[in-house]
Motif scaffolding. Structure first.
Motif, PDB file in Angstrom:
ATOM      1  N   SER A 301       5.583 -10.908  11.597  1.00  0.00           N
ATOM      2  CA  SER A 301       4.736 -12.060  11.302  1.00  0.00           C
ATOM      3  C   SER A 301       4.014 -11.799   9.980  1.00  0.00           C
ATOM      4  CB  SER A 301       3.712 -12.254  12.423  1.00  0.00           C
ATOM      5  OG  SER A 301       2.768 -13.243  12.051  1.00  0.00           O
ATOM      6  N   PRO A 302       3.875 -12.821   9.121  1.00  0.00           N
ATOM      7  CA  PRO A 302       3.200 -12.587   7.830  1.00  0.00           C
ATOM      8  C   PRO A 302       1.730 -12.205   7.987  1.00  0.00           C
ATOM      9  CG  PRO A 302       3.643 -14.933   8.164  1.00  0.00           C
ATOM     10  CD  PRO A 302       4.373 -14.200   9.244  1.00  0.00           C
ATOM     11  N   LYS A 303       1.139 -12.525   9.126  1.00  0.00           N
ATOM     12  CA  LYS A 303      -0.252 -12.165   9.380  1.00  0.00           C
ATOM     13  C   LYS A 303      -0.358 -11.566  10.769  1.00  0.00           C
ATOM     14  CE  LYS A 303      -2.455 -15.570   6.355  1.00  0.00           C
ATOM     15  NZ  LYS A 303      -3.436 -16.677   6.289  1.00  0.00           N
ATOM     16  N   ILE A 402      -3.530  -3.561  16.697  1.00  0.00           N
ATOM     17  CA  ILE A 402      -3.366  -4.468  15.556  1.00  0.00           C
ATOM     18  C   ILE A 402      -3.633  -5.902  15.987  1.00  0.00           C
ATOM     19  CG2 ILE A 402      -1.635  -5.497  14.003  1.00  0.00           C
ATOM     20  CD1 ILE A 402      -0.393  -2.676  13.786  1.00  0.00           C
ATOM     21  N   LYS A 403      -3.044  -6.298  17.102  1.00  0.00           N
ATOM     22  CA  LYS A 403      -3.232  -7.654  17.623  1.00  0.00           C
ATOM     23  C   LYS A 403      -4.710  -7.910  17.930  1.00  0.00           C
ATOM     24  CE  LYS A 403      -1.255 -10.732  21.171  1.00  0.00           C
ATOM     25  NZ  LYS A 403      -2.482 -11.162  21.853  1.00  0.00           N
ATOM     26  N   GLU A 404      -5.355  -6.925  18.519  1.00  0.00           N
ATOM     27  CA  GLU A 404      -6.763  -7.066  18.886  1.00  0.00           C
ATOM     28  C   GLU A 404      -7.660  -7.199  17.652  1.00  0.00           C
ATOM     29  OE1 GLU A 404     -10.025  -4.034  20.792  1.00  0.00           O
ATOM     30  OE2 GLU A 404      -8.024  -4.090  21.709  1.00  0.00           O
ATOM     31  N   ILE A 405      -7.428  -6.353  16.660  1.00  0.00           N
ATOM     32  CA  ILE A 405      -8.245  -6.393  15.437  1.00  0.00           C
ATOM     33  C   ILE A 405      -8.053  -7.719  14.699  1.00  0.00           C
ATOM     34  CG2 ILE A 405      -8.511  -5.366  13.146  1.00  0.00           C
ATOM     35  CD1 ILE A 405      -7.955  -2.655  14.409  1.00  0.00           C
ATOM     36  N   TYR A 406      -6.831  -8.188  14.663  1.00  0.00           N
ATOM     37  CA  TYR A 406      -6.548  -9.445  13.964  1.00  0.00           C
ATOM     38  C   TYR A 406      -7.216 -10.621  14.660  1.00  0.00           C
ATOM     39  CZ  TYR A 406      -3.907 -13.393  12.054  1.00  0.00           C
ATOM     40  OH  TYR A 406      -3.557 -14.580  11.474  1.00  0.00           O
ATOM     41  N   GLU A 407      -7.073 -10.676  15.979  1.00  0.00           N
ATOM     42  CA  GLU A 407      -7.587 -11.828  16.717  1.00  0.00           C
ATOM     43  C   GLU A 407      -9.107 -11.800  16.844  1.00  0.00           C
ATOM     44  OE1 GLU A 407      -5.471 -11.732  20.396  1.00  0.00           O
ATOM     45  OE2 GLU A 407      -3.637 -12.620  19.536  1.00  0.00           O
ATOM     46  N   LYS A 408      -9.698 -10.632  17.042  1.00  0.00           N
ATOM     47  CA  LYS A 408     -11.139 -10.562  17.281  1.00  0.00           C
ATOM     48  C   LYS A 408     -11.956 -10.372  16.004  1.00  0.00           C
ATOM     49  CE  LYS A 408     -10.817  -8.853  22.035  1.00  0.00           C
ATOM     50  NZ  LYS A 408     -11.230  -7.784  22.996  1.00  0.00           N
ATOM     51  N   GLN A 409     -11.381  -9.685  14.998  1.00  0.00           N
ATOM     52  CA  GLN A 409     -12.140  -9.412  13.768  1.00  0.00           C
ATOM     53  C   GLN A 409     -11.616 -10.186  12.562  1.00  0.00           C
ATOM     54  OE1 GLN A 409     -12.720  -5.166  13.062  1.00  0.00           O
ATOM     55  NE2 GLN A 409     -12.424  -4.731  15.243  1.00  0.00           N
ATOM     56  N   ASN A 410     -10.502 -10.896  12.756  1.00  0.00           N
ATOM     57  CA  ASN A 410      -9.885 -11.687  11.685  1.00  0.00           C
ATOM     58  C   ASN A 410      -9.538 -10.827  10.460  1.00  0.00           C
ATOM     59  OD1 ASN A 410      -8.850 -14.074  10.566  1.00  0.00           O
ATOM     60  ND2 ASN A 410     -10.754 -14.487   9.463  1.00  0.00           N
ATOM     61  N   GLN A 412      -7.055  -9.598   8.024  1.00  0.00           N
ATOM     62  CA  GLN A 412      -5.731 -10.080   7.629  1.00  0.00           C
ATOM     63  C   GLN A 412      -4.852  -8.989   7.040  1.00  0.00           C
ATOM     64  OE1 GLN A 412      -5.758 -14.139   5.859  1.00  0.00           O
ATOM     65  NE2 GLN A 412      -7.984 -13.946   5.961  1.00  0.00           N
ATOM     66  N   ILE A 413      -5.469  -7.896   6.620  1.00  0.00           N
ATOM     67  CA  ILE A 413      -4.729  -6.715   6.171  1.00  0.00           C
ATOM     68  C   ILE A 413      -5.163  -5.553   7.044  1.00  0.00           C
ATOM     69  CG2 ILE A 413      -4.272  -5.114   4.273  1.00  0.00           C
ATOM     70  CD1 ILE A 413      -4.940  -7.365   2.323  1.00  0.00           C
ATOM     71  N   ILE A 414      -4.196  -4.874   7.657  1.00  0.00           N
ATOM     72  CA  ILE A 414      -4.507  -3.763   8.557  1.00  0.00           C
ATOM     73  C   ILE A 414      -3.776  -2.501   8.101  1.00  0.00           C
ATOM     74  CG2 ILE A 414      -4.333  -2.898  10.926  1.00  0.00           C
ATOM     75  CD1 ILE A 414      -4.734  -5.748  11.896  1.00  0.00           C
ATOM     76  N   ILE A 415      -4.551  -1.442   7.907  1.00  0.00           N
ATOM     77  CA  ILE A 415      -4.006  -0.151   7.500  1.00  0.00           C
ATOM     78  C   ILE A 415      -3.719   0.683   8.735  1.00  0.00           C
ATOM     79  CG2 ILE A 415      -4.396   1.947   6.151  1.00  0.00           C
ATOM     80  CD1 ILE A 415      -4.382  -0.490   4.381  1.00  0.00           C
ATOM     81  N   MET A 416      -2.480   1.115   8.878  1.00  0.00           N
ATOM     82  CA  MET A 416      -2.067   1.964   9.985  1.00  0.00           C
ATOM     83  C   MET A 416      -1.903   3.382   9.453  1.00  0.00           C
ATOM     84  SD  MET A 416       1.158   1.115  12.474  1.00  0.00           S
ATOM     85  CE  MET A 416       2.454   2.229  11.999  1.00  0.00           C
ATOM     86  N   CYS A 430       5.932  -1.958   9.674  1.00  0.00           N
ATOM     87  CA  CYS A 430       4.970  -2.201   8.585  1.00  0.00           C
ATOM     88  C   CYS A 430       5.592  -3.093   7.517  1.00  0.00           C
ATOM     89  CB  CYS A 430       4.553  -0.877   7.942  1.00  0.00           C
ATOM     90  SG  CYS A 430       3.954   0.356   9.110  1.00  0.00           S
ATOM     91  N   HIS A 431       4.757  -3.907   6.890  1.00  0.00           N
ATOM     92  CA  HIS A 431       5.236  -4.716   5.773  1.00  0.00           C
ATOM     93  C   HIS A 431       5.533  -3.843   4.556  1.00  0.00           C
ATOM     94  CE1 HIS A 431       3.296  -7.882   8.248  1.00  0.00           C
ATOM     95  NE2 HIS A 431       4.225  -8.658   7.723  1.00  0.00           N
ATOM     96  N   GLU A 432       4.747  -2.785   4.384  1.00  0.00           N
ATOM     97  CA  GLU A 432       5.029  -1.843   3.306  1.00  0.00           C
ATOM     98  C   GLU A 432       4.393  -0.498   3.615  1.00  0.00           C
ATOM     99  OE1 GLU A 432       2.563  -2.679  -0.474  1.00  0.00           O
ATOM    100  OE2 GLU A 432       2.956  -4.666   0.339  1.00  0.00           O
ATOM    101  N   ILE A 433       4.806   0.523   2.832  1.00  0.00           N
ATOM    102  CA  ILE A 433       4.348   1.890   3.047  1.00  0.00           C
ATOM    103  C   ILE A 433       3.576   2.354   1.812  1.00  0.00           C
ATOM    104  CG2 ILE A 433       5.010   4.259   3.591  1.00  0.00           C
ATOM    105  CD1 ILE A 433       5.748   2.210   5.767  1.00  0.00           C
ATOM    106  N   TRP A 434       2.376   2.885   2.034  1.00  0.00           N
ATOM    107  CA  TRP A 434       1.581   3.503   0.982  1.00  0.00           C
ATOM    108  C   TRP A 434       1.439   4.985   1.318  1.00  0.00           C
ATOM    109  CZ3 TRP A 434      -3.139  -0.350   0.381  1.00  0.00           C
ATOM    110  CH2 TRP A 434      -2.652  -1.598  -0.032  1.00  0.00           C
TER     111      TRP A 434
END
Length: 507
Positions: A301-303, A402-410, A412-416, A430-434
Motif C-alpha cells: 500500500s502506498p501509505k 506499522i498498522k497501529e502507528i499509521y491508524e492511531k498516530q497518522n 505516513q512514513i514509518i522507519i523499520m 519495505c518501500h525502500e532500504i536505507w
C-alpha cells in the motif's frame, strides 16, 4: 541534470569568469570551452596549463556543481576545428561575431544550434601571461582512482594531454587498491571509471592515442613498458614517481621524467570535508541522497511509506532513527520486538523452548539469552532454526505495529529499524532500504569503548555481520556517521526533505 549542451569559443581570457557566469541562465548540463585556434599563432599548447587549472578550479563555484565543464585541448593543437561528438544546443562567443575578423565558422558544424554573443568586445587575441617552456613527450603516463570525474581529475588528465605528443597511458586502480579510500564502498566499478576517463579524454583531445587500463598495484604498465617518457603525478602522489623510477631501474628500463601537478583547493568545501577538490568529498555528498531510482512496490500500500533502516553494529542507525522520529516519522525497533517475543506467554517463547529445551530457562522461567546463544552460535543449523522461528514472528509483529502507528498516530512514513533485515529477506516488506555504514576501524573502536570488548572480540563481531559493501549494494540511501553530529544531521534532513517532496506529503 539538464541535458542542454553549450560550446563557448573564447578569446578574452582575462574575462573568462564573467563569461562563464553569463552561461548560467541557460541551465546547461555540459559546457565545452574552446579557445580560438588563432591562439596557436602566439602560444604553444603547454602555455595554457595554468589557465586550464584556474578555470577548472573555479568552475563548480562559477557555473554551479551540476555543470560538466570540458576545456577542449584539440583547439590548442589543431588549427582546424575538431567538432565534438555531441549535439550542441547553444554556440556562445565572448566577442562580437565577425567572420571577416576571426575567420571561424563554428556554426556550420552544429546546425540548429542557437548562436549567442556573450561579450560585446571585438575579436582580438590576447596572449598576455601565456608563457611556458615545458617540453612535450611522445609517451606520457599517469594513474589514479578517477572516481566520478571532477575538476581535479580534469586538470590532471588535461595537463597530461598537453604534455603528450602521441600516446597517453592512464592506469585506473581496480577493486584491490581502493579499500583505504574514504567511503570506498561508494566508489564506482573499475569498468565504469575506465569508461569515464576514456570518454573525457577522447572528448577534449582527439589528437592522441589513449590506453586506459586497470591496475592492481601502484606501478601498472610503468613496471614493464619501455616506451614511456614522462609520468604525471599530483603533489599527493609525488613519491610514487620516484618509486616508479626505482622499479624501472631494477627492470633495466629508462628513467621517466616526472611532472608534478598541484592539487586544487575546493572553493565550496565545508566542515568535515577535505580542503582540496576530491572524490572523497563527492562521495560524502552522496550520503543522504538517492543512489538509485525509487522502485515502486505495487504489492505494498502506498501509505504508510515503509523504510527499512539497516546497518552494522555501532554504525549509528539507532541515532539516525531518532533523528527521523524528530522529523516526523514513526519508528519501530525490531530488536525490541525480538526481546518481547522471548517473554513468557508469547507463542515464540514456547516454540523456542520446544526446540531448544528447558535448559535455556532462568529460574524465573525467562529465556537465558546467553545460554541460548551458546547453543546456536556453536551450531549453524540450530542458528538457522532459531532465526526461522524468530524472524517470521518479528516481521508479523512489526506489520501489526506499522498498522497501529499509521491508524492511531497518522504517521505516513514509518522507519523499520532492523539489523537483520537483509539476512531475514524482509526487503519486500519495505518501500525502500536505507543503511548506515562506518569504516571497520571506527566500528571496532566504538565497540571497544561502548561494550568494553577487546579488539579481537570487536573484530569478530564485525566480521560476522553483513558487510558494508552488501549494505550499499542493497540500499537506496546510504548514511555514514563517522563525522560530526551536525554532518549526520545534515544527511538526515536532506533525505527527509527530498522524500516528503517526492511523496507530496503534508506532515
Amino acid at each position: 541534470m539538464s541535458s542542454k549542451t553549450g560550446l563557448l569559443t573564447a578569446v578574452h581570457l582575462a574575462n573568462i569568469t564573467s563569461t562563464l557566469d553569463a552561461t548560467r541562465k541557460y541551465a546547461l548540463g555540459t559546457l565545452y570551452l574552446q579557445l580560438h585556434p588563432r591562439f596557436q599563432d602566439v602560444a604553444k599548447p603547454t602555455a595554457f596549463s595554468k589557465f586550464i587549472a584556474t578555470v577548472y578550479q573555479s568552475s563548480p563555484k562559477v557555473l554551479g556543481p551540476g555543470v560538466d565543464l570540458r576545456i577542449l585541448i584539440s583547439s590548442l593543437k589543431s588549427k582546424e576545428i575538431v567538432p565534438v561528438n555531441r549535439r550542441i544546443d547553444y554556440l556562445f562567443s565572448d566577442y562580437c561575431l565577425d567572420p571577416h575578423l576571426d575567420g571561424l565558422d563554428v556554426a556550420r558544424f552544429y546546425p540548429g544550434a542557437s548562436v549567442i554573443e556573450l561579450g560585446t568586445q571585438p575579436f582580438s587575441i590576447d596572449a598576455n601571461g601565456l608563457t611556458d617552456s615545458s617540453e612535450t613527450y611522445k609517451n606520457v603516463v599517469l594513474g589514479g582512482t578517477f572516481d566520478r570525474i571532477h575538476a581535479g581529475h580534469k586538470v590532471l588528465l588535461s595537463q597530461a594531454a598537453l604534455l603528450a605528443e602521441e600516446r597517453l597511458v592512464v592506469g585506473v586502480t581496480d577493486e584491490n587498491m581502493i579499500k583505504s579510500k574514504k567511503l570506498w564502498e561508494l566508489i564506482q566499478p573499475t569498468e565504469r571509471r575506465i569508461e569515464d576517463v576514456r570518454a573525457f579524454l577522447e572528448d577534449v583531445d582527439r589528437t592522441l592515442r589513449y590506453e586506459v587500463v586497470p591496475i592492481s598495484d601502484p606501478f601498472g604498465p610503468t613496471a614493464t613498458d619501455p616506451n614511456m617518457d614522462l609520468i604525471v603525478v599530483s603533489t599527493e602522489t609525488a613519491r610514487g614517481g620516484a618509486k616508479v623510477n626505482e622499479l624501472r631501474a631494477k627492470n633495466g628500463l629508462n628513467q621517466l621524467r616526472v611532472r608534478t601537478i598541484d592539487l586544487l583547493d575546493d572553493e565550496l568545501t565545508e566542515e568535515d570535508k577535505e580542503d582540496k577538490i576530491s572524490s572523497s568529498n563527492m562521495r560524502m555528498d552522496l550520503l543522504g541522497t538517492r543512489l538509485k531510482p525509487r522502485d515502486l512496490k505495487p504489492h505494498l500500500s502506498p501509505k504508510p511509506y515503509i523504510i527499512g533502516l539497516v546497518g552494522g553494529v555501532a554504525a549509528g542507525k539507532s541515532k539516525m532513527a531518532e533523528r527521523f522520529a524528530k522529523l516526523g516519522a514513526g519508528v519501530i525497533d525490531c530488536d525490541k520486538i525480538a526481546h518481547e517475543l522471548y517473554e513468557p506467554g508469547e507463542d515464540c517463547y514456547q516454540t523456542v523452548i520446544n526446540n531448544f529445551g528447558v535448559g535455556i530457562l532462568n529460574e524465573d522461567k525467562t529465556i537465558h539469552r546467553k545460554a541460548l546463544g551458546a547453543i546456536v552460535f556453536s551450531d549453524p543449523d540450530k542458528l538457522d532454526l532459531l532465526n526461522t522461528i524468530l524472524w517470521d514472528a518479528i516481521l508479523e509483529r512489526t506489520k501489526l505495529r506499522i498498522k497501529e502507528i499509521y491508524e492511531k498516530q497518522n504517521k505516513q512514513i514509518i522507519i523499520m529499524e532492523a539489523a537483520v533485515l537483509l539476512r531475514a529477506g524482509w526487503q519486500n516488506a519495505c518501500h525502500e532500504i536505507w543503511s548506515c555504514i562506518i569504516p571497520r576501524e571506527e566500528a571496532i573502536q566504538r565497540l571497544m569503548d561502548r561494550n568494553g570488548l577487546t579488539e579481537e572480540e570487536a573484530d569478530k563481531r564485525i566480521k560476522a555481520q553483513v558487510s558494508n559493501t552488501e549494505l550499499v549494494q542493497n540500499s537506496d540511501i546510504v548514511f555514514c556517521t563517522a563525522w560530526s553530529y551536525e554532518y549526520s544531521q545534515k544527511q538526515a534532513e536532506k533525505v527527509w526533505t527530498d522524500l516528503v517532496e517526492e511523496l507530496k506529503l503534508k506532515l
